[in-house]
Scaffold this active site. Structure first.
Site, PDB file in Angstrom:
ATOM      1  N   ASP A  87      16.896  17.749  61.539  1.00  8.74           N
ATOM      2  CA  ASP A  87      16.894  18.802  62.568  1.00  8.74           C
ATOM      3  C   ASP A  87      18.273  19.418  62.791  1.00  8.74           C
ATOM      4  O   ASP A  87      18.598  19.835  63.897  1.00  8.74           O
ATOM      5  CB  ASP A  87      16.363  18.268  63.914  1.00  8.74           C
ATOM      6  CG  ASP A  87      15.043  17.551  63.748  1.00  8.74           C
ATOM      7  OD1 ASP A  87      14.184  18.086  63.043  1.00  8.74           O
ATOM      8  OD2 ASP A  87      14.888  16.455  64.312  1.00  8.74           O
ATOM      9  N   LYS A 111      18.810  23.283  59.260  1.00  9.84           N
ATOM     10  CA  LYS A 111      18.821  23.662  57.837  1.00  9.84           C
ATOM     11  C   LYS A 111      18.032  24.943  57.618  1.00  9.84           C
ATOM     12  O   LYS A 111      18.365  25.749  56.767  1.00  9.84           O
ATOM     13  CB  LYS A 111      18.203  22.545  56.975  1.00  9.84           C
ATOM     14  CG  LYS A 111      19.033  21.289  56.928  1.00  9.84           C
ATOM     15  CD  LYS A 111      18.424  20.251  56.004  1.00  9.84           C
ATOM     16  CE  LYS A 111      17.206  19.548  56.571  1.00  9.84           C
ATOM     17  NZ  LYS A 111      17.425  18.714  57.735  1.00  9.84           N
ATOM     18  N   ASN A 125       6.379  15.636  57.058  1.00 11.29           N
ATOM     19  CA  ASN A 125       7.108  15.162  58.249  1.00 11.29           C
ATOM     20  C   ASN A 125       8.217  16.155  58.621  1.00 11.29           C
ATOM     21  O   ASN A 125       8.650  16.223  59.753  1.00 11.29           O
ATOM     22  CB  ASN A 125       7.700  13.758  58.019  1.00 11.29           C
ATOM     23  CG  ASN A 125       8.438  13.603  56.684  1.00 11.29           C
ATOM     24  OD1 ASN A 125       8.360  14.445  55.815  1.00 11.29           O
ATOM     25  ND2 ASN A 125       9.138  12.489  56.546  1.00 11.29           N
ATOM     26  N   GLY A 156       9.882  20.042  59.029  1.00 12.54           N
ATOM     27  CA  GLY A 156       9.274  21.276  59.525  1.00 12.54           C
ATOM     28  C   GLY A 156      10.271  22.215  60.145  1.00 12.54           C
ATOM     29  O   GLY A 156      11.209  21.786  60.807  1.00 12.54           O
ATOM     30  N   HIS A 157      10.115  23.481  59.864  1.00 12.65           N
ATOM     31  CA  HIS A 157      10.854  24.475  60.616  1.00 12.65           C
ATOM     32  C   HIS A 157      10.048  25.760  60.672  1.00 12.65           C
ATOM     33  O   HIS A 157       9.127  25.966  59.879  1.00 12.65           O
ATOM     34  CB  HIS A 157      12.270  24.681  60.062  1.00 12.65           C
ATOM     35  CG  HIS A 157      12.325  25.178  58.666  1.00 12.65           C
ATOM     36  ND1 HIS A 157      12.427  24.343  57.582  1.00 12.65           N
ATOM     37  CD2 HIS A 157      12.284  26.424  58.165  1.00 12.65           C
ATOM     38  CE1 HIS A 157      12.462  25.063  56.482  1.00 12.65           C
ATOM     39  NE2 HIS A 157      12.366  26.333  56.804  1.00 12.65           N
ATOM     40  N   GLN A 162      14.927  16.237  56.127  1.00 16.79           N
ATOM     41  CA  GLN A 162      15.461  15.169  56.989  1.00 16.79           C
ATOM     42  C   GLN A 162      16.995  15.139  56.888  1.00 16.79           C
ATOM     43  O   GLN A 162      17.585  16.186  56.655  1.00 16.79           O
ATOM     44  CB  GLN A 162      14.835  13.809  56.644  1.00 16.79           C
ATOM     45  CG  GLN A 162      13.389  13.663  57.098  1.00 16.79           C
ATOM     46  CD  GLN A 162      12.369  14.200  56.119  1.00 16.79           C
ATOM     47  OE1 GLN A 162      12.503  14.041  54.935  1.00 16.79           O
ATOM     48  NE2 GLN A 162      11.336  14.840  56.627  1.00 16.79           N
ATOM     49  N   GLY A 219       6.699  17.785  68.475  1.00 16.80           N
ATOM     50  CA  GLY A 219       6.923  18.230  69.853  1.00 16.80           C
ATOM     51  C   GLY A 219       7.674  17.224  70.720  1.00 16.80           C
ATOM     52  O   GLY A 219       7.897  17.460  71.909  1.00 16.80           O
TER      53      GLY A 219
END
Ligand code: IMP
Length: 417
Positions: free
Chosen positions: A15, A18, A40, A42-43, A221, A299
């Site tokens: 997080d 990137k 796993n 996500g953006h 990650q 979330g």
């Protein structure tokens, strides 16, 4: 002459932002490749007012000219991947999935969640997507690869035999044996949706490099979640560091060119496990609110704290980072004082390296003066003097130049030095 690939890698616990950098670089590359992890990650990317959620499809999908590769080091959930694909049109010819990537099937997620429940307060705090069990099966040599989707009957029989052999284990975890007919039909559906995209992606990426194409390797990650070099066992199950790009795509170390490491101007982590510079007080809460630190995939509120220069120096060395992109500098705007972890108190000693187990390491802080505003700055000179001093001190501590500094989510609000 064969070109070298550019690599983007997360230097903290994921997080790091990137997405903004990869999205930007994807516009100037011919190929964008994922080499590890699964959905796993996500953006969200906004293009012309439309939001796209990316978990496994490489960010080049938003550049109509770019080709996108999902490498062999990835674990792929066909169900989730097909749903992600449905956001886009005309993917044929610009999306390629390695036949050697491992399949992540619904029972992997069920096992992940059951294990987490059974661990109670020792839970890792996984995303519950089945990442650990899918990689576990790969290493235990009982996994299934994407290429097996070409033969759904044979694959269904193998999966059912695996359940038969491990019946007591599955029963203890409350994971049901799939219904044979349903499983077969599901695999046929996966084959129909994915077959046009499945190929030998190693040959594809070699050819791209040999032809002098610009290739971008997109890490997922972060370094501190790496299976070997992170805060084990509170890690993900893949090689997240730059070496993973070699094994996860079939490249050799000489194929890797410029490495850009991504780090936030502070630090966050989701899930459990050691985080020495975590701030449990008001300032941590303020970082969370200012930085909108809530997970994109789950979330969950992220744990927040200060820049950890010790962990960062470790990450710079392990990944061979040429330049750091420092993200979300503006989140620190308005803080009177800013802390940076410069060493750990560990087992009665002061140390300046990441020990075998970070649990129990206490941060030693150096305090910096804050600043009013960096938000929207587009040149280094525009930054307040205290912000420049902060960045220069970080560079000194981690032994790497910060070539990119981001001062808002807007693509334009980026300082390139
Ligand atoms: P898993 O990858 O779902 O097995 O989760 C293992 C650990 O990695 C947990 O602490 C997760 O919160 C963390 N993790 C996995 N993917 C990401 C990510 O994309 N960003 C941040 N943390 C992640």
């Amino acid at each position: 002459m064969s070109k070298q690939a550019d690599l983007i890698v997360g230097l903290q616990w994921g997080d790091e932002g990137k997405g903004k950098i990869v999205d930007h670089m994807a516009q100037t590359h011919d190929y964008v490749c994922r080499f590890a992890g699964g959905h796993n990650a996500g953006h969200t990317i906004v293009v012309e007012g439309k939001k796209y959620a990316l978990h496994l499809i490489p960010s080049g999908v938003l550049n109509p000219e770019a080709k996108n590769i999902v490498g062999n080091g990835v674990v792929l959930s066909p169900r989730d991947f097909i749903e992600e694909m449905s956001q886009f049109e005309d993917l044929e010819g610009r999306l390629f999935i390695s036949d050697k990537a491992h399949l992540l099937l619904p029972y992997h997620a069920a096992i992940d969640q059951a294990r987490e429940r059974m661990k109670g307060d020792k839970a890792i705090g996984t995303t519950g997507k089945g990442i650990g069990p899918a990689y576990g099966d790969k290493v235990a040599r009982v996994g299934h690869r994407v290429g097996e989707l070409h033969h759904p009957r044979r694959l269904a029989d193998k999966i059912l035999a695996h359940f038969e052999m491990n019946r007591p284990v599955f029963e203890a975890m409350g994971v049901e044996t799939p219904d044979a007919q349903e499983l077969y039909h599901e695999l046929v559906e996966y084959r129909e949706a994915l077959e046009p995209f499945i190929t030998d992606t190693t040959l594809l990426v070699w050819k791209a490099l040999d032809e002098g194409k610009r290739v971008l390797l997109e890490g997922a990650q972060g370094t501190m979640l790496d299976i070997d070099h992170g805060t084990y066992p509170y890690v993900t199950s893949s090689t997240t560091v730059s070496a993973g790009a070699c094994s996860g795509l079939g490249l050799n170390p000489k194929d890797i060119g410029k490495v850009t490491g991504i780090a936030k101007a502070y630090c966050t982590r989701v899930g459990n496990g050691p985080f020495p510079s975590e701030d449990f007080g008001e300032e941590g809460e303020r970082l969370r609110q200012n930085g909108h630190e809530f997970g994109t995939t789950t979330g969950r509120p992220r744990r927040c704290g200060w820049f950890d220069a010790v962990a960062m120096r470790h990450a710079v060395r392990i990944n061979g980072v040429d330049q750091v992109a420092l993200m979300k500098l503006d989140v620190l705007d308005g803080f009177e004082k800013i802390k940076v972890c410069v060493a750990y108190e560990f087992e009665g000693e002061r140390i300046d390296y990441v020990p075998y187990d970070l649990e129990g390491a206490k941060p030693v802080y150096r305090i910096f003066d804050g600043w009013e505003k960096t938000e929207g700055a587009r040149s280094f000179e525009e930054l307040p003097e205290t912000a420049r001093a902060y960045i220069e001190a970080l560079e000194e501590m981690i032994g790497c130049r910060m070539g990119i500094i981001s001062t808002s989510p807007d693509r334009e609000d980026t300082i390139v030095r």
